[in-house]
Design a protein around this motif. Structure first.
Motif, PDB file in Angstrom:
ATOM      1  N   SER A   1     -31.576 -40.257 -48.859  1.00 48.74           N
ATOM      2  CA  SER A   1     -32.461 -39.428 -49.678  1.00 48.74           C
ATOM      3  C   SER A   1     -31.669 -38.572 -50.647  1.00 48.74           C
ATOM      4  CB  SER A   1     -33.323 -38.533 -48.786  1.00 48.74           C
ATOM      5  OG  SER A   1     -34.092 -39.303 -47.888  1.00 48.74           O
ATOM      6  N   LEU A   2     -30.498 -38.133 -50.185  1.00 47.74           N
ATOM      7  CA  LEU A   2     -29.651 -37.298 -51.038  1.00 47.74           C
ATOM      8  C   LEU A   2     -29.048 -38.095 -52.182  1.00 47.74           C
ATOM      9  CD1 LEU A   2     -29.303 -34.438 -49.558  1.00 47.74           C
ATOM     10  CD2 LEU A   2     -26.934 -34.793 -50.109  1.00 47.74           C
ATOM     11  N   VAL A   3     -28.724 -39.352 -51.920  1.00 50.45           N
ATOM     12  CA  VAL A   3     -28.048 -40.177 -52.928  1.00 50.45           C
ATOM     13  C   VAL A   3     -29.037 -40.872 -53.861  1.00 50.45           C
ATOM     14  CG1 VAL A   3     -26.529 -42.182 -53.205  1.00 50.45           C
ATOM     15  CG2 VAL A   3     -26.083 -40.530 -51.402  1.00 50.45           C
ATOM     16  N   SER A   4     -30.308 -40.996 -53.449  1.00 49.01           N
ATOM     17  CA  SER A   4     -31.290 -41.727 -54.261  1.00 49.01           C
ATOM     18  C   SER A   4     -31.427 -41.199 -55.684  1.00 49.01           C
ATOM     19  CB  SER A   4     -32.656 -41.701 -53.560  1.00 49.01           C
ATOM     20  OG  SER A   4     -32.602 -42.445 -52.374  1.00 49.01           O
ATOM     21  N   PRO A   5     -31.536 -39.873 -55.892  1.00 44.71           N
ATOM     22  CA  PRO A   5     -31.626 -39.397 -57.287  1.00 44.71           C
ATOM     23  C   PRO A   5     -30.434 -39.820 -58.134  1.00 44.71           C
ATOM     24  CG  PRO A   5     -32.232 -37.651 -55.764  1.00 44.71           C
ATOM     25  CD  PRO A   5     -31.690 -38.761 -54.935  1.00 44.71           C
ATOM     26  N   LEU A   6     -29.262 -39.834 -57.536  1.00 46.69           N
ATOM     27  CA  LEU A   6     -28.085 -40.263 -58.293  1.00 46.69           C
ATOM     28  C   LEU A   6     -28.186 -41.736 -58.669  1.00 46.69           C
ATOM     29  CD1 LEU A   6     -25.303 -38.418 -56.243  1.00 46.69           C
ATOM     30  CD2 LEU A   6     -26.379 -37.697 -58.373  1.00 46.69           C
ATOM     31  N   GLN A   7     -28.708 -42.544 -57.736  1.00 43.19           N
ATOM     32  CA  GLN A   7     -28.866 -43.961 -58.054  1.00 43.19           C
ATOM     33  C   GLN A   7     -29.881 -44.181 -59.174  1.00 43.19           C
ATOM     34  OE1 GLN A   7     -29.936 -45.431 -54.183  1.00 43.19           O
ATOM     35  NE2 GLN A   7     -27.805 -45.856 -53.605  1.00 43.19           N
ATOM     36  N   TYR A   8     -30.991 -43.414 -59.097  1.00 48.96           N
ATOM     37  CA  TYR A   8     -31.981 -43.541 -60.159  1.00 48.96           C
ATOM     38  C   TYR A   8     -31.406 -43.122 -61.510  1.00 48.96           C
ATOM     39  CZ  TYR A   8     -35.856 -44.525 -56.995  1.00 48.96           C
ATOM     40  OH  TYR A   8     -36.691 -45.099 -56.083  1.00 48.96           O
ATOM     41  N   MET A   9     -30.636 -42.059 -61.506  1.00 48.79           N
ATOM     42  CA  MET A   9     -30.023 -41.602 -62.754  1.00 48.79           C
ATOM     43  C   MET A   9     -29.033 -42.615 -63.286  1.00 48.79           C
ATOM     44  SD  MET A   9     -29.461 -37.516 -62.025  1.00 48.79           S
ATOM     45  CE  MET A   9     -28.662 -37.324 -63.607  1.00 48.79           C
ATOM     46  N   ALA A  10     -28.294 -43.266 -62.371  1.00 45.50           N
ATOM     47  CA  ALA A  10     -27.330 -44.281 -62.817  1.00 45.50           C
ATOM     48  C   ALA A  10     -28.035 -45.498 -63.395  1.00 45.50           C
ATOM     49  CB  ALA A  10     -26.433 -44.682 -61.650  1.00 45.50           C
ATOM     50  N   ASN A  11     -29.205 -45.852 -62.832  1.00 48.80           N
ATOM     51  CA  ASN A  11     -29.940 -47.023 -63.313  1.00 48.80           C
ATOM     52  C   ASN A  11     -30.845 -46.724 -64.496  1.00 48.80           C
ATOM     53  OD1 ASN A  11     -28.822 -48.650 -61.325  1.00 48.80           O
ATOM     54  ND2 ASN A  11     -30.473 -48.213 -59.857  1.00 48.80           N
ATOM     55  N   LEU A  12     -31.058 -45.436 -64.798  1.00 50.18           N
ATOM     56  CA  LEU A  12     -32.010 -45.063 -65.840  1.00 50.18           C
ATOM     57  C   LEU A  12     -31.682 -45.657 -67.212  1.00 50.18           C
ATOM     58  CD1 LEU A  12     -34.528 -43.454 -66.503  1.00 50.18           C
ATOM     59  CD2 LEU A  12     -33.075 -41.455 -66.921  1.00 50.18           C
ATOM     60  N   PRO A  13     -30.440 -45.582 -67.707  1.00 50.95           N
ATOM     61  CA  PRO A  13     -30.171 -46.171 -69.038  1.00 50.95           C
ATOM     62  C   PRO A  13     -30.497 -47.657 -69.102  1.00 50.95           C
ATOM     63  CG  PRO A  13     -28.376 -44.741 -68.361  1.00 50.95           C
ATOM     64  CD  PRO A  13     -29.256 -44.900 -67.168  1.00 50.95           C
ATOM     65  N   GLY A  14     -30.120 -48.400 -68.070  1.00 53.31           N
ATOM     66  CA  GLY A  14     -30.419 -49.823 -68.074  1.00 53.31           C
ATOM     67  C   GLY A  14     -31.911 -50.108 -68.037  1.00 53.31           C
ATOM     68  N   GLU A  15     -32.638 -49.331 -67.219  1.00 52.42           N
ATOM     69  CA  GLU A  15     -34.082 -49.515 -67.145  1.00 52.42           C
ATOM     70  C   GLU A  15     -34.767 -49.182 -68.468  1.00 52.42           C
ATOM     71  OE1 GLU A  15     -34.425 -51.136 -63.470  1.00 52.42           O
ATOM     72  OE2 GLU A  15     -36.064 -50.669 -64.837  1.00 52.42           O
ATOM     73  N   MET A  16     -34.284 -48.136 -69.142  1.00 54.57           N
ATOM     74  CA  MET A  16     -34.866 -47.770 -70.431  1.00 54.57           C
ATOM     75  C   MET A  16     -34.635 -48.856 -71.460  1.00 54.57           C
ATOM     76  SD  MET A  16     -33.964 -43.687 -70.626  1.00 54.57           S
ATOM     77  CE  MET A  16     -34.632 -43.568 -72.275  1.00 54.57           C
ATOM     78  N   LEU A  17     -33.447 -49.424 -71.463  1.00 49.37           N
ATOM     79  CA  LEU A  17     -33.164 -50.519 -72.398  1.00 49.37           C
ATOM     80  C   LEU A  17     -34.022 -51.741 -72.108  1.00 49.37           C
ATOM     81  CD1 LEU A  17     -29.254 -50.296 -72.682  1.00 49.37           C
ATOM     82  CD2 LEU A  17     -30.947 -49.663 -74.406  1.00 49.37           C
ATOM     83  N   ASN A  18     -34.184 -52.051 -70.815  1.00 50.60           N
ATOM     84  CA  ASN A  18     -35.017 -53.206 -70.457  1.00 50.60           C
ATOM     85  C   ASN A  18     -36.470 -52.988 -70.856  1.00 50.60           C
ATOM     86  OD1 ASN A  18     -32.827 -54.558 -69.345  1.00 50.60           O
ATOM     87  ND2 ASN A  18     -33.184 -53.762 -67.278  1.00 50.60           N
ATOM     88  N   GLN A  19     -36.982 -51.774 -70.607  1.00 52.16           N
ATOM     89  CA  GLN A  19     -38.367 -51.496 -70.965  1.00 52.16           C
ATOM     90  C   GLN A  19     -38.577 -51.519 -72.479  1.00 52.16           C
ATOM     91  OE1 GLN A  19     -39.619 -47.862 -69.119  1.00 52.16           O
ATOM     92  NE2 GLN A  19     -39.426 -48.658 -67.023  1.00 52.16           N
ATOM     93  N   ALA A  20     -37.609 -50.974 -73.223  1.00 54.90           N
ATOM     94  CA  ALA A  20     -37.723 -50.990 -74.685  1.00 54.90           C
ATOM     95  C   ALA A  20     -37.698 -52.422 -75.210  1.00 54.90           C
ATOM     96  CB  ALA A  20     -36.594 -50.172 -75.299  1.00 54.90           C
ATOM     97  N   SER A  21     -36.808 -53.235 -74.654  1.00 53.96           N
ATOM     98  CA  SER A  21     -36.735 -54.628 -75.078  1.00 53.96           C
ATOM     99  C   SER A  21     -38.019 -55.373 -74.741  1.00 53.96           C
ATOM    100  CB  SER A  21     -35.538 -55.306 -74.403  1.00 53.96           C
ATOM    101  OG  SER A  21     -35.488 -56.681 -74.733  1.00 53.96           O
TER     102      SER A  21
END
Length: 288
Positions: A44-64
């Motif tokens: 639970s403590l590490v999950s926000p960090l994982q989401y933040m690390a994946n956020l740029p890639g997810e944003m690019l995928n959604q924009a594409s």
């Protein structure tokens, strides 16, 4: 000079201690279930960090995906619009044929009228002159457009081409005071001429004798006379018939079938005796 604060285990000792502790924790975790709750808290403590690390890639995928979906929707919408105009034009002719067949069964053995060639055009501009009703479309001589060519929308006759450029053309609407369309009443085949009144939502029928069989609600279609508009396309509907015996003719008004104030996509027709034109990609899309 060394002080007490700088003394401590060497780096090698620290590494060995860390490895031993790691092995011990692994063994305890594998043997005992006491660390399961700790793992939940750590995840639970590490999950926000994982989401933040994946956020740029997810944003690019959604924009594409959004751009791809929007482009596909635009292409699909344009294709469906062309098909809708084509089917509307066919329904207009099929409705006429059905009515004629119901009235005249003897014509079933007559040869079928040849199909006309057609092309979708798009409105580019509207003439600002208040005394003239003209529009500009995005087709010209490169697509085989010619002067006098009939133009319609998904409901009926819009007008005819009056000037042709290389890539654009000017269309005179049937509501213009200088325009006239030979028409006939679908109910009884009485032939008339529908002229523009200068108002987009009104046509006038001039020189109609008082004895003419014409009623409010009668449908007007092209008669084929004048060799400009093919026979059988809707022109308008009679909205008013005023018979004043003090006047030599009845006053008749009609409402255009086409939505002249909401034009966007138009259909250009090439009758059988029209000048030949090159086949474009858009026209190929219209082929059944």
């Amino acid at each position: 000079m060394d002080t007490i604060f700088t003394r401590g285990p060497s780096l090698l000792s620290r590494l060995i201690l860390a490895c031993l502790l790691s092995v011990l924790l692994i063994i305890l975790d594998a043997r005992l279930d006491s660390f399961s709750r700790v793992r939940v808290y750590l995840n639970s403590l590490v999950s926000p960090l994982q989401y933040m690390a994946n956020l740029p890639g997810e944003m690019l995928n959604q924009a594409s995906s959004a751009l791809t979906t929007q482009r596909q929707l635009l292409d699909r919408n344009a294709q469906l619009t062309r098909q809708n105009i084509l089917m509307s034009e066919r329904l207009q002719r099929f409705d006429l044929l059905r009515r004629e067949n119901d009235k005249l069964r003897t014509l079933l053995g007559s040869p079928v009228r040849p199909d006309v060639r057609k092309m979708v055009a798009e409105l580019m501009a509207v003439d600002n002159n208040p005394y003239s009703h003209q529009i500009m479309i995005n087709k010209g001589t490169l697509q085989g457009v010619y002067e006098g060519q009939p133009v319609l929308d998904d409901r009926g006759i819009v007008g005819q081409v009056m000037q042709v450029g290389t890539t654009t053309s000017r269309v005179l609407l049937i509501a213009d005071v200088t325009h006239g369309v030979p028409v006939r009443i679908m109910r009884n085949d009485v032939r008339l001429v529908a002229s523009g009144s200068g108002t987009l939502n009104r046509l006038v029928i001039n020189h109609v004798p008082h004895s003419t069989d014409i009623e409010t609600g009668d449908i007007l279609v092209t008669s084929g006379l004048g060799e400009v508009f093919p026979e059988g396309y809707p022109v308008g509907r009679i909205t008013a018939v005023l018979r004043d015996e003090s006047r030599p003719f009845a006053q008749v008004q009609a409402e255009p079938a086409a939505q002249l104030d909401r034009l966007k996509y138009l259909l250009l027709l090439w009758p059988a005796d029209a000048p030949q034109q090159p086949v474009s990609e858009e026209e190929e899309d219209l082929e059944p």
